[in-house]
Design a protein around this motif. Structure first.
Motif, PDB file in Angstrom:
ATOM      1  N   ARG A  79       0.836  -1.203   0.000  1.00  0.00           N
ATOM      2  CA  ARG A  79       0.000   0.000   0.000  1.00  0.00           C
ATOM      3  C   ARG A  79       0.875   1.259   0.000  1.00  0.00           C
ATOM      4  NH1 ARG A  79      -2.905  -1.792   3.603  1.00  0.00           N
ATOM      5  NH2 ARG A  79      -1.582  -0.964   5.226  1.00  0.00           N
ATOM      6  N   SER A 122       4.762  -0.969   5.568  1.00  0.00           N
ATOM      7  CA  SER A 122       3.391  -1.331   5.233  1.00  0.00           C
ATOM      8  C   SER A 122       2.956  -2.581   5.990  1.00  0.00           C
ATOM      9  CB  SER A 122       3.269  -1.563   3.731  1.00  0.00           C
ATOM     10  OG  SER A 122       2.014  -1.173   3.250  1.00  0.00           O
ATOM     11  N   ARG A 160      -2.730   6.956   8.486  1.00  0.00           N
ATOM     12  CA  ARG A 160      -4.050   6.393   8.167  1.00  0.00           C
ATOM     13  C   ARG A 160      -5.187   7.303   8.583  1.00  0.00           C
ATOM     14  NH1 ARG A 160      -1.870   1.284  10.806  1.00  0.00           N
ATOM     15  NH2 ARG A 160      -0.647   0.456   9.113  1.00  0.00           N
ATOM     16  N   ILE A 216     -16.887  -6.215  10.500  1.00  0.00           N
ATOM     17  CA  ILE A 216     -16.879  -6.964   9.242  1.00  0.00           C
ATOM     18  C   ILE A 216     -18.126  -7.833   9.175  1.00  0.00           C
ATOM     19  CG2 ILE A 216     -15.613  -8.687   7.884  1.00  0.00           C
ATOM     20  CD1 ILE A 216     -13.236  -7.441   9.954  1.00  0.00           C
ATOM     21  N   VAL A 242     -17.159  -4.000   5.089  1.00  0.00           N
ATOM     22  CA  VAL A 242     -16.437  -3.494   6.255  1.00  0.00           C
ATOM     23  C   VAL A 242     -17.022  -2.134   6.629  1.00  0.00           C
ATOM     24  CG1 VAL A 242     -14.205  -2.693   7.129  1.00  0.00           C
ATOM     25  CG2 VAL A 242     -14.327  -4.745   5.706  1.00  0.00           C
ATOM     26  N   ARG A 265      -6.320  -2.618  18.682  1.00  0.00           N
ATOM     27  CA  ARG A 265      -6.876  -3.107  17.419  1.00  0.00           C
ATOM     28  C   ARG A 265      -8.166  -3.837  17.743  1.00  0.00           C
ATOM     29  NH1 ARG A 265      -4.073  -8.189  14.400  1.00  0.00           N
ATOM     30  NH2 ARG A 265      -5.699  -8.612  12.883  1.00  0.00           N
ATOM     31  N   GLU A 280     -11.525  -5.616  15.834  1.00  0.00           N
ATOM     32  CA  GLU A 280     -12.332  -5.989  14.674  1.00  0.00           C
ATOM     33  C   GLU A 280     -13.531  -6.759  15.188  1.00  0.00           C
ATOM     34  OE1 GLU A 280      -9.320  -8.104  12.734  1.00  0.00           O
ATOM     35  OE2 GLU A 280      -8.457  -6.327  11.822  1.00  0.00           O
ATOM     36  N   PHE A 335     -16.681  -9.046  14.168  1.00  0.00           N
ATOM     37  CA  PHE A 335     -17.255  -9.842  13.086  1.00  0.00           C
ATOM     38  C   PHE A 335     -18.724 -10.057  13.426  1.00  0.00           C
ATOM     39  CE2 PHE A 335     -12.783 -10.678  13.198  1.00  0.00           C
ATOM     40  CZ  PHE A 335     -12.403 -10.707  11.864  1.00  0.00           C
ATOM     41  N   LEU A 341     -10.758  -3.769   4.010  1.00  0.00           N
ATOM     42  CA  LEU A 341      -9.874  -3.489   5.152  1.00  0.00           C
ATOM     43  C   LEU A 341      -8.581  -2.827   4.684  1.00  0.00           C
ATOM     44  CD1 LEU A 341     -10.472  -6.669   7.307  1.00  0.00           C
ATOM     45  CD2 LEU A 341     -10.852  -4.314   8.043  1.00  0.00           C
ATOM     46  N   VAL A 342      -8.036  -3.312   3.583  1.00  0.00           N
ATOM     47  CA  VAL A 342      -6.819  -2.696   3.038  1.00  0.00           C
ATOM     48  C   VAL A 342      -7.120  -1.256   2.625  1.00  0.00           C
ATOM     49  CG1 VAL A 342      -5.200  -2.746   1.098  1.00  0.00           C
ATOM     50  CG2 VAL A 342      -5.703  -4.838   2.353  1.00  0.00           C
ATOM     51  N   GLY A 397      -6.989   1.154   5.234  1.00  0.00           N
ATOM     52  CA  GLY A 397      -5.663   1.451   5.757  1.00  0.00           C
ATOM     53  C   GLY A 397      -5.124   0.420   6.732  1.00  0.00           C
ATOM     54  N   ARG A 398      -5.801  -0.725   6.854  1.00  0.00           N
ATOM     55  CA  ARG A 398      -5.273  -1.754   7.748  1.00  0.00           C
ATOM     56  C   ARG A 398      -4.023  -2.385   7.129  1.00  0.00           C
ATOM     57  NH1 ARG A 398      -5.975  -0.695  12.139  1.00  0.00           N
ATOM     58  NH2 ARG A 398      -5.441  -2.791  12.804  1.00  0.00           N
ATOM     59  N   PRO A 399      -3.050  -2.761   7.947  1.00  0.00           N
ATOM     60  CA  PRO A 399      -1.887  -3.468   7.396  1.00  0.00           C
ATOM     61  C   PRO A 399      -2.328  -4.750   6.691  1.00  0.00           C
ATOM     62  CG  PRO A 399      -1.506  -2.857   9.687  1.00  0.00           C
ATOM     63  CD  PRO A 399      -2.959  -2.575   9.401  1.00  0.00           C
ATOM     64  N   ASP A 400      -1.609  -5.110   5.661  1.00  0.00           N
ATOM     65  CA  ASP A 400      -1.959  -6.300   4.875  1.00  0.00           C
ATOM     66  C   ASP A 400      -2.158  -7.525   5.767  1.00  0.00           C
ATOM     67  OD1 ASP A 400      -1.742  -4.777   2.597  1.00  0.00           O
ATOM     68  OD2 ASP A 400       0.319  -5.378   2.187  1.00  0.00           O
ATOM     69  N   ARG A 401      -1.284  -7.655   6.752  1.00  0.00           N
ATOM     70  CA  ARG A 401      -1.338  -8.850   7.608  1.00  0.00           C
ATOM     71  C   ARG A 401      -2.638  -8.887   8.414  1.00  0.00           C
ATOM     72  NH1 ARG A 401       1.936  -9.793  12.303  1.00  0.00           N
ATOM     73  NH2 ARG A 401       3.184  -7.997  11.720  1.00  0.00           N
ATOM     74  N   HIS A 402      -3.077  -7.737   8.900  1.00  0.00           N
ATOM     75  CA  HIS A 402      -4.329  -7.688   9.651  1.00  0.00           C
ATOM     76  C   HIS A 402      -5.512  -8.028   8.740  1.00  0.00           C
ATOM     77  CE1 HIS A 402      -2.695  -4.837  13.019  1.00  0.00           C
ATOM     78  NE2 HIS A 402      -2.067  -5.997  12.939  1.00  0.00           N
ATOM     79  N   GLU A 438      -5.603 -11.693   8.122  1.00  0.00           N
ATOM     80  CA  GLU A 438      -6.108 -12.434   9.291  1.00  0.00           C
ATOM     81  C   GLU A 438      -7.623 -12.328   9.384  1.00  0.00           C
ATOM     82  OE1 GLU A 438      -2.110 -11.677  12.024  1.00  0.00           O
ATOM     83  OE2 GLU A 438      -4.019 -10.784  12.635  1.00  0.00           O
ATOM     84  N   ALA A 439      -8.135 -11.113   9.156  1.00  0.00           N
ATOM     85  CA  ALA A 439      -9.589 -10.920   9.250  1.00  0.00           C
ATOM     86  C   ALA A 439     -10.304 -11.692   8.140  1.00  0.00           C
ATOM     87  CB  ALA A 439      -9.918  -9.431   9.167  1.00  0.00           C
TER      88      ALA A 439
END
Lengths: 149, 83
Positions: free
Chosen positions: A11, A35, A91, A99, A106, A133, A135, A137, B38-39, B42-47, B50-51
């Motif tokens: 990104r 990133s 960000r 989600i 999202v 953090r 999230e 679901f 999610l990307v 602005g979430r990191p790719d790894r997060h 995972e989601a």
């Protein structure tokens, strides 16, 4: 094994390209490290991670690149009071995400009460909160239609 | 009452894995959307990965985590290459 040049642009790499920043191989690696960081690394930590990918990267290159990224506004500098500048991808506002498990949608949200609650929990556990953090679901609740006779 | 669309963990595991890989159950666009949005947030790719894996495993609880991660990675890389 995929080389940094072959890998998909991260990104941050895309953000650099959008701002017309020329991306050398080493700058690309540094952008990728930032990133993919899920924490707030300082310059030396970014250097360590980048050097693990390309041993030819110097600390000076990392400093220069990160100063450049900061100048064009794609990374943010934080001061957590430990005397070291730490960085993360810029960000904007801090949001959490819900989600929809059935559609993949999202939904971003902010909740001051939640922020206050987690800050309080961290403090209760003897910590200053420097990040979090969340999230959620979920499945959309099906609303019942009007009763028919 | 909303029907639970999750497949039951029954039948041949290899067949279930193959069916999921082939995206015949329709969960692939859902997983890809969760990752992409999610990307984009602005979430990191790894997060995001995972989601998206959590989303896939909700639809396919029969997949173990490494299998699910493997599928999600393949899907999102394939999707990225299209854009």
């Amino acid at each position: 094994m995929t080389t940094p040049e072959e890998a998909l642009p991260s990104r941050l790499e895309r953000a650099c390209a959008e701002r017309g920043l020329k991306m050398t191989g080493q700058r690309r690696i540094i952008a990728r490290v930032l990133s993919e960081a899920a924490d707030h690394p300082d310059v030396e930590e970014v250097y360590r991670r980048a050097a693990a990918i390309d041993a030819g990267i110097s600390l000076a290159t990392v400093y220069r690149s990160m100063r450049l990224f900061e100048e064009i506004g794609i990374i943010q500098r934080h001061d957590f009071g430990d005397g070291r500048a730490r960085y993360e991808e810029a960000r904007g506002d801090h949001h959490h995400h819900l989600i929809d498990i059935e559609t993949g949608e999202v939904v971003e949200f902010q909740d001051p009460e939640l922020e206050a609650a987690v800050t309080r929990i961290a403090r209760h556990l003897g910590f200053d909160m420097i990040g979090q953090r969340l999230e959620i679901f979920g499945r959309r609740i099906q609303r019942k239609g009007p009763e028919t006779a | 009452m909303v029907a639970d669309r999750r497949p039951r963990p029954e039948g041949d595991p290899a067949e279930r894995f193959a069916a999921c890989e082939a995206a015949v159950c329709g969960c692939r666009p859902v997983v890809e959307r969760a990752y992409r949005e999610l990307v984009d947030c602005g979430r990191p790719d790894r997060h995001a990965l995972e989601a998206a894996t959590v989303v896939l495993r909700w639809h396919h609880p029969e997949l173990d985590v490494p299998q699910a991660v493997q599928i999600v990675e393949r899907w999102v890389v394939a999707e990225d290459r299209l854009h």
